[in-house]
Design a protein around this motif. Structure first.
Motif, PDB file in Angstrom:
ATOM      1  N   ILE A 128      50.832  50.772  36.355  1.00 51.82           N
ATOM      2  CA  ILE A 128      49.911  49.705  35.942  1.00 51.82           C
ATOM      3  C   ILE A 128      50.669  48.400  35.710  1.00 51.82           C
ATOM      4  O   ILE A 128      51.633  48.357  34.954  1.00 51.82           O
TER       5      ILE A 128
ATOM      6  N   ALA B  82      49.648  44.385  34.512  1.00 50.30           N
ATOM      7  CA  ALA B  82      48.516  43.738  33.833  1.00 50.30           C
ATOM      8  C   ALA B  82      48.907  42.349  33.371  1.00 50.30           C
ATOM      9  O   ALA B  82      50.064  42.090  33.053  1.00 50.30           O
TER      10      ALA B  82
ATOM     11  N   VAL C 219      45.261  41.809  28.378  1.00 52.25           N
ATOM     12  CA  VAL C 219      44.259  42.616  29.069  1.00 52.25           C
ATOM     13  C   VAL C 219      43.620  43.607  28.088  1.00 52.25           C
ATOM     14  O   VAL C 219      44.283  44.118  27.186  1.00 52.25           O
TER      15      VAL C 219
ATOM     16  N   GLU D 198      39.260  46.833  30.688  1.00 56.46           N
ATOM     17  CA  GLU D 198      39.726  46.362  31.998  1.00 56.46           C
ATOM     18  C   GLU D 198      40.659  47.390  32.641  1.00 56.46           C
ATOM     19  O   GLU D 198      40.567  47.655  33.838  1.00 56.46           O
ATOM     20  N   VAL D 199      41.530  47.959  31.833  1.00 60.09           N
ATOM     21  CA  VAL D 199      42.475  48.960  32.330  1.00 60.09           C
ATOM     22  C   VAL D 199      41.727  50.221  32.756  1.00 60.09           C
ATOM     23  O   VAL D 199      41.967  50.765  33.843  1.00 60.09           O
TER      24      VAL D 199
ATOM     25  N   SER E 289      54.306  51.717  33.225  1.00 61.91           N
ATOM     26  CA  SER E 289      54.342  50.279  33.435  1.00 61.91           C
ATOM     27  C   SER E 289      55.761  49.805  33.136  1.00 61.91           C
ATOM     28  O   SER E 289      56.634  50.604  32.766  1.00 61.91           O
TER      29      SER E 289
ATOM     30  N   LYS F 109      55.787  45.168  29.408  1.00 65.46           N
ATOM     31  CA  LYS F 109      54.375  45.349  29.048  1.00 65.46           C
ATOM     32  C   LYS F 109      54.201  46.276  27.836  1.00 65.46           C
ATOM     33  O   LYS F 109      53.081  46.599  27.451  1.00 65.46           O
TER      34      LYS F 109
ATOM     35  N   GLU G  12      51.593  45.496  25.106  1.00 58.90           N
ATOM     36  CA  GLU G  12      50.199  45.240  25.497  1.00 58.90           C
ATOM     37  C   GLU G  12      49.274  46.284  24.868  1.00 58.90           C
ATOM     38  O   GLU G  12      49.266  47.444  25.276  1.00 58.90           O
TER      39      GLU G  12
ATOM     40  N   ARG H 213      42.376  41.523  36.281  1.00 59.05           N
ATOM     41  CA  ARG H 213      43.673  41.240  35.653  1.00 59.05           C
ATOM     42  C   ARG H 213      44.577  42.462  35.571  1.00 59.05           C
ATOM     43  O   ARG H 213      45.575  42.453  34.866  1.00 59.05           O
ATOM     44  N   VAL H 214      44.210  43.524  36.305  1.00 56.73           N
ATOM     45  CA  VAL H 214      44.976  44.768  36.277  1.00 56.73           C
ATOM     46  C   VAL H 214      45.339  45.160  37.712  1.00 56.73           C
ATOM     47  O   VAL H 214      44.514  45.060  38.611  1.00 56.73           O
TER      48      VAL H 214
END
Length: 117
Positions: free
Chosen positions: A5, A7, A11, A15-16, A39, A43, A46, A110-111
């Motif tokens: 992932i 992002a 985010v 969304e994820v 990821s 990140k 996040e 946005r992912v």
């Protein structure tokens, strides 16, 4: 199977989750096939990634940049500005058993999602 992932900052978990669901649909796979999410280390703070992993009940790992750069990302990536070859594809490959992408990175808002096995 591993889901990598990427992002944008800030985010949301929804969304994820939506991006993962869409990517699994495209790949013809089920969430039950997913062993882990991954990821880039950058990140790790996040909240949306952590929340999505918790909702799914799947562990997420954040991979060191040196490890990510061992894998060539077949797709162009915005991550070059952070000194990375990529995020979604390399992080999926880094934790996968066969080091084979079954879904090259796809952008969902946005992912960004990539899937490896």
């Amino acid at each position: 199977m591993i889901i990598g992932i990427g992002a944008r900052r800030g985010v949301s978990s929804q969304e994820v989750l939506d991006a993962i669901e869409n990517a699994l649909d495209v790949a013809g796979r089920n969430i039950s096939d997913v062993r882990m999410l991954s990821s880039a280390k950058l990140k790790a703070d996040e909240e949306g990634l952590h929340e999505a992993a918790n909702i799914l009940g799947i562990e997420i790992r954040f991979i060191d940049h040196d490890e990510l750069n061992k894998y060539d990302a077949p797709s162009q990536s915005q991550a070059k500005r952070f000194g990375l070859k990529g995020v979604a594809e390399p992080s999926a490959l880094a934790l996968s058993d066969n080091k084979k992408l079954i879904l090259r990175k796809k952008v969902y808002g946005r992912v960004t999602i990539a899937i490896a096995e």
